[in-house]
Write a protein that holds these residues in place. Structure first.
Motif, mmCIF file in Angstrom:
data_model
loop_
_atom_site.group_PDB
_atom_site.id
_atom_site.type_symbol
_atom_site.label_atom_id
_atom_site.label_comp_id
_atom_site.label_asym_id
_atom_site.label_seq_id
_atom_site.Cartn_x
_atom_site.Cartn_y
_atom_site.Cartn_z
ATOM 1 N N CYS A 194 44.229 25.370 62.125
ATOM 2 C CA CYS A 194 43.098 25.825 62.961
ATOM 3 C C CYS A 194 43.470 25.973 64.429
ATOM 4 O O CYS A 194 42.583 26.262 65.264
ATOM 5 C CB CYS A 194 41.939 24.824 62.851
ATOM 6 S SG CYS A 194 41.227 24.703 61.207
ATOM 7 N N ALA A 195 44.727 25.774 64.762
ATOM 8 C CA ALA A 195 45.115 25.776 66.181
ATOM 9 C C ALA A 195 44.733 27.052 66.933
ATOM 10 O O ALA A 195 44.273 26.975 68.087
ATOM 11 C CB ALA A 195 46.629 25.532 66.286
ATOM 12 N N PRO A 196 44.876 28.269 66.340
ATOM 13 C CA PRO A 196 44.507 29.479 67.104
ATOM 14 C C PRO A 196 43.020 29.533 67.511
ATOM 15 O O PRO A 196 42.656 30.192 68.474
ATOM 16 C CB PRO A 196 44.856 30.627 66.139
ATOM 17 C CG PRO A 196 45.888 30.047 65.230
ATOM 18 C CD PRO A 196 45.510 28.606 65.037
ATOM 19 N N ALA A 197 42.168 28.837 66.762
ATOM 20 C CA ALA A 197 40.727 28.898 67.056
ATOM 21 C C ALA A 197 40.282 27.871 68.079
ATOM 22 O O ALA A 197 39.170 27.965 68.607
ATOM 23 C CB ALA A 197 39.921 28.721 65.761
ATOM 24 N N TRP A 198 41.157 26.870 68.369
ATOM 25 C CA TRP A 198 40.712 25.794 69.275
ATOM 26 C C TRP A 198 40.354 26.291 70.680
ATOM 27 O O TRP A 198 39.345 25.849 71.246
ATOM 28 C CB TRP A 198 41.780 24.697 69.381
ATOM 29 C CG TRP A 198 41.964 23.872 68.136
ATOM 30 C CD1 TRP A 198 43.127 23.604 67.504
ATOM 31 C CD2 TRP A 198 40.947 23.227 67.377
ATOM 32 N NE1 TRP A 198 42.930 22.836 66.384
ATOM 33 C CE2 TRP A 198 41.564 22.588 66.287
ATOM 34 C CE3 TRP A 198 39.561 23.149 67.492
ATOM 35 C CZ2 TRP A 198 40.864 21.862 65.339
ATOM 36 C CZ3 TRP A 198 38.853 22.417 66.548
ATOM 37 C CH2 TRP A 198 39.514 21.794 65.491
ATOM 38 N N PRO A 199 41.097 27.194 71.299
ATOM 39 C CA PRO A 199 40.710 27.652 72.654
ATOM 40 C C PRO A 199 39.326 28.325 72.684
ATOM 41 O O PRO A 199 38.542 28.113 73.617
ATOM 42 C CB PRO A 199 41.822 28.644 73.028
ATOM 43 C CG PRO A 199 42.992 28.226 72.211
ATOM 44 C CD PRO A 199 42.427 27.753 70.910
ATOM 45 N N ILE A 200 39.054 29.123 71.625
ATOM 46 C CA ILE A 200 37.748 29.800 71.585
ATOM 47 C C ILE A 200 36.616 28.790 71.433
ATOM 48 O O ILE A 200 35.583 28.844 72.122
ATOM 49 C CB ILE A 200 37.726 30.822 70.437
ATOM 50 C CG1 ILE A 200 38.812 31.888 70.654
ATOM 51 C CG2 ILE A 200 36.351 31.485 70.315
ATOM 52 C CD1 ILE A 200 38.946 32.869 69.508
ATOM 53 N N ILE A 201 36.823 27.836 70.504
ATOM 54 C CA ILE A 201 35.795 26.812 70.284
ATOM 55 C C ILE A 201 35.580 25.985 71.546
ATOM 56 O O ILE A 201 34.441 25.674 71.928
ATOM 57 C CB ILE A 201 36.191 25.915 69.090
ATOM 58 C CG1 ILE A 201 36.249 26.752 67.806
ATOM 59 C CG2 ILE A 201 35.230 24.748 68.952
ATOM 60 C CD1 ILE A 201 36.768 25.992 66.604
ATOM 61 N N ALA A 202 36.674 25.662 72.245
ATOM 62 C CA ALA A 202 36.567 24.861 73.470
ATOM 63 C C ALA A 202 35.814 25.629 74.566
ATOM 64 O O ALA A 202 34.981 25.066 75.290
ATOM 65 C CB ALA A 202 37.949 24.471 73.951
ATOM 66 N N ALA A 203 36.098 26.942 74.693
ATOM 67 C CA ALA A 203 35.429 27.740 75.719
ATOM 68 C C ALA A 203 33.930 27.851 75.448
ATOM 69 O O ALA A 203 33.098 27.683 76.359
ATOM 70 C CB ALA A 203 36.059 29.133 75.784
ATOM 71 N N VAL A 204 33.560 28.128 74.183
ATOM 72 C CA VAL A 204 32.144 28.226 73.826
ATOM 73 C C VAL A 204 31.437 26.894 74.059
ATOM 74 O O VAL A 204 30.327 26.830 74.605
ATOM 75 C CB VAL A 204 32.002 28.687 72.374
ATOM 76 C CG1 VAL A 204 30.534 28.618 71.937
ATOM 77 C CG2 VAL A 204 32.517 30.106 72.209
ATOM 78 N N SER A 205 32.083 25.799 73.669
ATOM 79 C CA SER A 205 31.480 24.483 73.860
ATOM 80 C C SER A 205 31.295 24.175 75.338
ATOM 81 O O SER A 205 30.270 23.619 75.750
ATOM 82 C CB SER A 205 32.356 23.412 73.204
ATOM 83 O OG SER A 205 32.505 23.659 71.829
ATOM 84 N N GLY A 206 32.293 24.551 76.133
ATOM 85 C CA GLY A 206 32.173 24.305 77.568
ATOM 86 C C GLY A 206 31.031 25.086 78.197
ATOM 87 O O GLY A 206 30.269 24.554 79.016
#
Length: 427
Positions: free
Chosen positions: A45-57
């Motif tokens: 799932c590593a490629p999706a972590w930046p997107i998930i982190a940005a949306v959460s932020g």
């Protein structure tokens, strides 16, 4: 205890994170997941972590801003949450109408006197000084926050047909206020007061409000126009004294006191016009002396002294002369043409026709009124307008021939004349 609850409320997001972490560990243990399998899943799932982190932020920042704004509005008693939560005003009333009323009330307290005067001058012909003076008075009086009587009690005096009633109507329109118009010639009997202030209990009509009391109850900020006030019975005058002096009137059928502090009273009168005109011409630079002598002239003419003592201002209208008569005539001709379902072409009124109207008014002398002007115009052009409408015209021009014939010519879109209808001018 009171301080503990807000602190726990602020710590709620952290408690939710701890809960989610513990729930995740419990679920992993229940599914017998090993550390190696979790590591493999995290790498997948590593490629999706930046997107998930940005949306959460972004969601976190948005939530914090929303909560901060909501708390600030709640402290002011102005909680306005749109979207998920309906505003109480939107739920219980017409919020847009309320906001418009509030904006209008705030705007009225700081009206632009120059703009109001310009709008009145553009519509009331030949009374520029009156328009300017009344605009200044309205600006001063509407700006008052506390007052115990109406906004203004103004007397418009002068010859008939000079625009007194029309100015009151335009004042109501420009201030965006309702108009309550009463013809005081119908109030010449002692019992006429019941029409305005209601009938006492036990009398006919006691189950309904008077026209004035009921009107001000529903529209407290109205412009109350009392036309030809000098023709009202003295008993009717007495009923108005408390309205002007104490800031309220009493409805006879119920005894309820209705406030008049937001209303504007405009009185018109045709008496003592010669004396008032002479005073206005002589003392136009000395308003205090002009008011004193005008009050004395009205008193000698039979105006009720108790009413004169409660007037805020007296405005004297001048008789129309010269080009002012031409301006009024042109407007009346345009109005008459439109009343027949037609339109007048730009520059489509013959100047010789206006000159003829001015000569007729001059022959009538100072007794000539606006009604005489309208009758003269009607005699000249009404027949040709009827024929023009029968011919299917929409745009016309009016001309007067040398032999005295008034001609209504149909104008096409290019301004050319395709047909003409004739009506003999009545000499």
């Amino acid at each position: 205890m009171k301080g503990l609850l807000p602190a726990l409320n602020r710590l709620m997001p952290l408690m939710m994170v701890i809960f989610l972490v513990l729930a995740s560990i419990q679920m992993a243990i229940s599914l017998h997941l090993s550390l190696a399998s979790l590591t493999h899943f995290m790498e997948w799932c590593a490629p999706a972590w930046p997107i998930i982190a940005a949306v959460s932020g972004l969601l976190t920042i948005g939530g914090l801003l929303f909560e901060t704004r909501a708390e600030r509005l709640a402290r002011k008693g102005l909680l306005r949450r749109r979207g998920w939560m309906m505003d109480v005003l939107a739920r219980l009333t017409n919020r847009n109408a309320l906001e418009e009323m509030l904006a209008r009330e705030q705007r009225e307290t700081t009206i632009d006197a120059e703009e109001l005067a310009a709008n009145l001058r553009a519509r009331v012909i030949g009374q520029d000084q009156v328009c300017e003076d009344i605009a200044v008075q309205l600006r001063r009086r509407l700006a008052l926050q506390v007052r115990g009587k109406p906004v203004g009690i103004f007397l418009l005096a002068g010859p008939p047909g000079t625009g007194k009633t029309y100015l009151a109507k335009q004042m109501a329109r420009q201030l965006e206020r309702p108009l309550l118009h009463f013809d005081m010639t119908q109030m010449s009997s002692p019992h006429a007061a019941t029409q305005l202030f209601g009938s006492p209990k036990g009398y006919v009509g006691s189950d309904t409000y008077g026209k004035l009391t009921g009107g001000l109850k529903e529209k407290p900020d109205a412009v109350v126009l009392l036309d030809e006030i000098e023709k009202a019975h003295p008993d009717v005058f007495k009923k108005f004294l408390t309205a002007w002096n104490d800031g309220h009137i009493t409805e006879a059928s119920t005894g309820q006191q209705i406030s008049t502090v937001r209303a504007i009273f405009v009185l018109t009168s045709n008496i003592a016009t010669d004396a008032l005109t002479e005073i206005a011409d002589r003392l136009h630079d000395d308003p205090d002396r002009m008011r004193a002598e005008s009050v004395e002239a009205l008193r000698q003419a039979g105006f009720a002294p108790e009413v004169l003592n409660r007037l805020d201002r007296i405005f004297v209208f001048r008789a129309l002369k010269g080009l002012d008569i031409a301006r009024v005539s042109a407007l009346e001709i345009e109005t008459m043409i439109e009343s027949y379902g037609l339109k007048v072409e730009t520059g489509g009124i013959d100047a010789s026709l206006l000159m003829d109207v001015m000569r007729r008014q001059s022959r009538m002398g100072d007794a000539a009124s606006a009604r005489d002007l309208v009758r003269s115009i009607e005699d000249m052009i009404s027949e040709s307008l009827i024929v023009a409408r029968q011919q299917g015209a929409s745009m016309i021009r009016i001309s007067r021939d040398e032999d005295g014939t008034v001609t209504a010519k149909i104008a096409d879109n290019n301004g050319d004349n395709s047909e003409s209808m004739h009506a003999r001018l009545t000499p």
